[in-house]
Design a protein around this motif. Structure first.
Motif: not given
Lengths: 591, 591
Positions: A321-323, A335, B168, B170-171, B221-222
């Motif tokens: 989750q996230g980078r 991620a 998925a 938070t991300d 991505g977002t």
């Protein structure tokens, strides 16, 4: 579903690198070399990992069921209980005369941590039995010991402690359960007890209740209280079980957690009981059990945090989750794992540094108990008496907080029961309440223990911290430990001075700060432990330990504790020094 | 069983003595005189006290049940929902064009607090609907607004927000739900969403899901995410309900709390949806909903603490246990009530001073939202954007802690579900997690909000605090407020400086302190609120207020906050200034 792996290596570090038990002068410790303790911990670990841990979620989901006066424990509990009995684990640190192995209490503590981390609700059946045995050992006649203990040590029979009544919890002076003396020397016990853990269940042939009740002639309040042995089944001369006694489980409570343990309302209706210890001295005898139980509950606090932590780490490494803010660390994946994020690290390090510090503190406390019991060391006895409310109150508050932090790592999944992290938090919550709610621990610490024996024990503790700091003077490697410890210890002393000065004029001034003092002292104790553990780790590295990374991790974890937990001390001091004024300002109606 | 009494008087104090809303220049505020707001709060209070609160424990015990794709809500929920609809409560602060009453958001917030305190799980059905309405108001076409809003404002239809997928959270950049464009301008939505609060239930005719999904051509991505309206039932031209859409509830989660709200796994199988707002700008539109939701969740934090506090006070006054250390206060009874004990007071004052401070902070935040929306005040918009993660993260952490402290007052009874205190803690726990886990709030605050618009908003906040302190210079009565506030504000600025200086070199240094910064800032905000409330109370007393005791209690409660909560600021600063070194020291394998 959560898993658990018993942290034998971390325990060995505490037992041997920190406490150096095998070279201690405590009788029985000489046998405890690394190989021997390692073998015990490995065996206990297997039972904890493979038998008890897999039953933890099942116990939570199924709970206990009361049907026709019989409590059914969750699936698998009885079989696991048999394995616990076969392994003789309950008798590990109990006298050989009654079937135990007479190992030191410190070993019982290490093994106990594993069992509690693996399955706290299950372990309580054994824990209460152990406590009841201690009370009978301390207060029973030879005849009573011979009659009750062998079957309790083997856990064919389990034990309970019966204190609370609906209107009387902390204030036991108000209990109403009556004990009527009979011509044959026995008593008829009548009354209702509540919150009786393991009060009724289907895993043992008999249950031996230790019950506080009022016998005639004892006067008002706690002075009139005596302690009685009241078995579920009467026991014949030949040791076989006789008639059912007049004690029944009227209800089991629906609780926030520890569902696998039956919390019972126990009704005593002219049940036959026998006085344990002296008449009207029941509180004294019960406190043998209570003190042991309080250390055990303090252990539950960090043991639940340990189990929760292990699973939080696994999730943080697995969940992508996230980078990382400093650049992708898993560029091939969609991620990075959670563990790259500084705030996740902060959370995990909070947990890890607390749990390992608390383990050291608790094992050290267990060693003090061994010194007191096996060496008759009065100073050790005074010190553990002082530390007991800290072990119980501080460690269960923090243990719960850390279980909640571990749950937080899971995000939304932490809130879903299926993932098991909620259970750690819910189970850990009880430890802040039972065996004396933590506010009562703080009162015991500040209102009683600080001043006991003229304040001798707390002075000895301050001296011990001072000596520790002095021992590392000029050692630059230890600076990150010694300086924060010295500052925290000064803050603790300053808080003690404030109590002495202002408490004389107004006892509320001291008691308004009791809770903060308990936490301040807990931090100083864990700071002391980390200072000693760091030193031990440096020594091991100097001696060329093969597993350098293990020892370096200990030092780094300790540095985190000193840098990130100890700053709480100044906050607690400021709260304490603000005194009673703002605490007691409001009239009752203003709330 | 717990009870709840809506604190209308405390709310009136915040609205009129503190925020002086009726003399504000915000359009619509002039109507909000004491009489008018009092009438609204009384009506809302009746609903909360008499209808919603009695269903709270029932909702917890029964939970929601999924049978043949239909979710059955707990007994009484549907009837209560009808009363909520009839009262028009959802439309209180929504536009008249769609059936609302167009009152300011600050009134919706006050009423919302009552509903949430009374029954958080129930209130979520309405809360999500309100959020979905806001998103449609902000991003919808006139046609979409006309089609969806009237029935949503009336709550014949409810709303949801669908963000999370199994992999998925938070991300959101990793979501896989797909939106295929159709010739008629609609989209086919396919994918799975989890943790969808109120995703399916039996209280509304239709459910309007707002769903994040990826439409072709949006990139990775977002950036590739769009927002879609996907109703449970399609809606015909004449507004009547048409065919069932391809969206079903596959499962409802077993959770730690908020059992009365259905947390659903939602399966979208070529469901028909319509783009809401711009293509590939879904995140922007969803954040309209998210920001409102975050303030609402911050409200949940202290609203649960308020409900728990009320019951803790009642128990502390009722339960007789022990004697006051300064002499019996209930000599005729067998013991004194718990509330005589300083540590019980400490506990209750912790709760009371937090809850009242948080209420002021939240209402003030709602007023900023009104200023931004109704006056186009850009400074207010920047300030509330800065404050949103603090309202959400700080207040839900503390709200949970305080609910746990309230539970602690009950001793063993606090752990028994029958007494209802466990539910407050279990329900409050989710607020730390959803709408962005609190670690994400801290990241938003430190990684984004502090520096937004060149740091203008945080500088404005510092100036505001400085001006507040300056305004009371020489006023001795205010010393106990101004001095701690000044010190705490300096600590906050120092932490900000540390981030700027060390974060340049190493972003981990700032992010390692983000969580502590969020808490430090929360304390400064509540300290500011208490300073202003104290001043307002002094003014009321000077003006000869008839209820002097009420205002004196405010001042005393504020003094407690300043003396006993603000010392946490120095701790947070010390943790922040210790930097990233100890946080990031370990290799991943060392955990």
């Amino acid at each position: 579903m959560p898993t658990y792996t018993a942290p034998a290596k971390d325990m060995q570090f505490v037992l041997h690198d920190l406490l150096k038990i095998s070279v201690s002068d405590v009788p029985g410790y000489a046998d405890l070399d690394r190989g021997f303790t390692g073998a015990i911990l490995d065996e206990a670990g297997k039972l904890a990992n493979e038998v008890l841990a897999p039953l933890n979620a099942i116990g939570d989901q199924q709970g206990c069921v009361l049907e026709n006066g019989v409590v059914r424990t969750p699936d698998g509990f009885k079989a696991a209980f048999e394995q616990l009995k076969e392994g003789g684990w309950n008798g590990l640190d109990l006298p050989e005369d009654y079937g135990g192995q007479n190992l030191p209490y410190v070993m019982g503590t290490a093994v106990g941590e594993m069992m509690v981390s693996a399955n706290m609700a299950f372990n309580m059946y054994q824990g209460l039995t152990h406590g009841a045995i201690s009370a009978i050992l301390a207060a029973g006649t030879d005849e009573q010991k011979a009659k009750w203990l062998p079957k309790m040590v083997s856990m064919d029979w389990t034990g309970t402690m019966n204190l609370t009544e609906p209107h009387a919890g902390t204030d036991l002076g108000m209990i109403r359960t009556k004990a009527e003396p009979q011509d044959d020397g026995s008593y008829r016990i009548s009354g209702q007890k509540i919150f009786i853990s393991a009060g009724e269940h289907d895993m043992a042939e008999n249950i031996v209740h230790l019950v506080l009740a009022k016998a005639p002639g004892g006067g008002e309040g706690t002075k009139g209280i005596s302690l009685f042995i009241v078995p579920k089944f009467l026991v014949n001369e030949d040791g076989s079980l006789g008639a059912r006694n007049g004690v029944t489980c009227g209800k089991i409570e629906e609780k926030m957690g520890i569902h696998g343990n039956a919390t019972c309302v126990m009704n005593y209706d002219e049940a036959t009981g026998w006085l344990l210890g002296d008449l009207h001295k029941g509180m004294k005898h019960m406190f043998v059990m209570m003190n042991e139980a309080r250390v055990g509950v303090g252990l539950q606090g960090y043991a639940q945090a340990e189990a929760a932590y292990q699973n939080a780490v696994a999730y943080a490494k697995d969940r992508l989750q996230g980078r990382a803010v400093t650049g992708a660390e898993n560029p091939a994946g969609p991620a990075d794992p959670l563990i790259v994020h500084p705030d996740i690290r902060r959370n995990l390090m909070d947990q890890k540094s607390f749990v390992e510090g608390a383990r050291a503190f608790t094992f050290w406390g267990a060693m003090l108990i061994d010194r007191a019991h096996r060496l008759g060391d009065k100073e050790a006895e005074g010190l553990i008496s002082l530390m007991t409310p800290v072990i119980k109150g501080f460690q269960t508050d923090k243990g719960f907080d850390m279980a909640v932090q571990a749950q937080q790592i899971y995000g939304g999944h932490g809130y879903i029961e299926e993932w098991g992290m909620s259970q750690f938090a819910r189970d850990a919550r009880i430890a802040m309440i039972y065996e004396g709610a933590n506010g009562v621990q703080a009162l015991d610490l500040v209102g009683r223990k600080l001043a006991s024996d003229g304040g001798k024990h707390v002075m000895a503790f301050f001296e011990m911290v001072k000596a520790e700091c002095k021992a590392h003077e000029g050692d630059d490697r230890m600076k990150g430990f010694v300086e924060p410890l010295k500052a925290a210890s000064k803050q603790l002393q300053q808080a003690g001075m404030f109590f002495m000065q202002s408490g004389m004029k107004n006892p509320n001034a001291a008691l308004s700060g009791s809770y903060d003092f308990m936490h301040l002292m807990g931090h100083v104790c864990l700071g002391l432990m980390w200072t000693r553990m760091a030193k031990a780790a440096f020594e091991a590295l100097e001696a060329g330990a093969s597993d350098a990374a293990f020892y370096e991790t200990k030092i780094a974890t300790g540095r985190y504790y000193m840098a990130r937990h100890l700053p709480a001390c100044a906050m607690h001091l400021a709260r304490i020094e603000s005194g009673a004024e703002t605490v007691m300002a409001l009239e009752e109606e203003a709330f």
